[in-house]
Design a protein around this motif. Sequence first.
Motif, PDB file in Angstrom:
ATOM      1  N   VAL A  23       1.000  -1.333  -0.031  1.00 45.90           N
ATOM      2  CA  VAL A  23       0.122   0.045   0.068  1.00 45.90           C
ATOM      3  C   VAL A  23       0.839   1.290  -0.156  1.00 45.90           C
ATOM      4  CG1 VAL A  23      -1.817   1.331   1.450  1.00 45.90           C
ATOM      5  CG2 VAL A  23      -1.783  -1.272   1.110  1.00 45.90           C
ATOM      6  N   ARG A  26       1.995   1.814  -3.550  1.00 47.16           N
ATOM      7  CA  ARG A  26       0.760   2.408  -4.116  1.00 47.16           C
ATOM      8  C   ARG A  26       0.707   3.837  -3.882  1.00 47.16           C
ATOM      9  NH1 ARG A  26      -3.138  -2.554  -3.279  1.00 47.16           N
ATOM     10  NH2 ARG A  26      -2.130  -4.078  -4.841  1.00 47.16           N
ATOM     11  N   TRP A  27       0.612   4.277  -2.750  1.00 47.68           N
ATOM     12  CA  TRP A  27       0.649   5.729  -2.368  1.00 47.68           C
ATOM     13  C   TRP A  27       1.623   6.626  -2.841  1.00 47.68           C
ATOM     14  CZ3 TRP A  27      -3.550   8.459  -1.219  1.00 47.68           C
ATOM     15  CH2 TRP A  27      -4.453   7.968  -0.777  1.00 47.68           C
ATOM     16  N   LEU A  30       1.006   7.004  -6.614  1.00 44.20           N
ATOM     17  CA  LEU A  30      -0.019   8.021  -6.961  1.00 44.20           C
ATOM     18  C   LEU A  30       0.490   9.359  -6.580  1.00 44.20           C
ATOM     19  CD1 LEU A  30      -2.911   8.610  -7.747  1.00 44.20           C
ATOM     20  CD2 LEU A  30      -3.667   8.006  -5.316  1.00 44.20           C
ATOM     21  N   ALA A 125      -2.281   2.636  -9.574  1.00 38.23           N
ATOM     22  CA  ALA A 125      -2.150   2.801  -8.043  1.00 38.23           C
ATOM     23  C   ALA A 125      -3.374   3.126  -7.329  1.00 38.23           C
ATOM     24  CB  ALA A 125      -0.899   3.593  -7.881  1.00 38.23           C
ATOM     25  N   GLY A 126      -4.042   4.117  -7.996  1.00 35.69           N
ATOM     26  CA  GLY A 126      -5.329   4.783  -7.424  1.00 35.69           C
ATOM     27  C   GLY A 126      -6.356   3.666  -6.943  1.00 35.69           C
ATOM     28  N   ILE A 129      -5.607   1.354  -4.612  1.00 34.74           N
ATOM     29  CA  ILE A 129      -5.853   1.743  -3.186  1.00 34.74           C
ATOM     30  C   ILE A 129      -7.499   1.473  -2.914  1.00 34.74           C
ATOM     31  CG2 ILE A 129      -5.979   3.714  -1.726  1.00 34.74           C
ATOM     32  CD1 ILE A 129      -3.165   4.800  -3.341  1.00 34.74           C
ATOM     33  N   GLY A 130      -8.065   1.720  -4.032  1.00 32.61           N
ATOM     34  CA  GLY A 130      -9.593   1.323  -3.706  1.00 32.61           C
ATOM     35  C   GLY A 130      -9.942   0.286  -3.730  1.00 32.61           C
ATOM     36  N   CYS A 133      -7.015  -4.386  -8.042  1.00 29.71           N
ATOM     37  CA  CYS A 133      -5.505  -4.273  -8.577  1.00 29.71           C
ATOM     38  C   CYS A 133      -5.498  -4.682 -10.012  1.00 29.71           C
ATOM     39  CB  CYS A 133      -4.718  -5.111  -7.779  1.00 29.71           C
ATOM     40  SG  CYS A 133      -3.153  -5.225  -8.185  1.00 29.71           S
TER      41      CYS A 133
END
Length: 152
Positions: A23, A26-27, A30, A125-126, A129-130, A133
């Motif tokens: 995570v 990913r952040w 983003l 990536a967003g 996160i939601g 994948c």
Amino acid sequence: MTEDHQANTESMQSGGVPMPIVVLNRWMLLVGILLGLFTLQPWITTLLFLILLAAVIGGPEWSLVARAGKKLFADKIPTAEREDFKLTRFNNTIAVTLLGLAQLCFLAGWPVPGWIFAILVAIAAGVAIGGFCVGCFLYFQLRMLRYRFLGK
């Protein structure tokens, strides 16, 4: 490589990558890409490209995100869910490819296609996160195709 370092690497690869680190990755993608886009600074995407490239080539021991995540989330990592190391590497390889194409576009003087390639990574990536994948979906589909054509 020290014995402790090698043990940490083998543990990360065999047990998978702890989700807090996934995570965090990913952040980082983003926020980094959006920051680069809003400031029109492609060097930020170059930095992200280099960070991920090191992780793809060298594995967890070369991953700045994994190193930072181990320190930031030291209390959560022992009990965290894990993502298969191969899946994380696959996702990072896709991101490295797209960010590499972005770098080539920026170097060629084509900023619009460069930002499009970078934004594709940010979107993935967003969305991840939601909860969905895209890379995981592609990985699964490719594994199913391989199974259908080659068997086990």
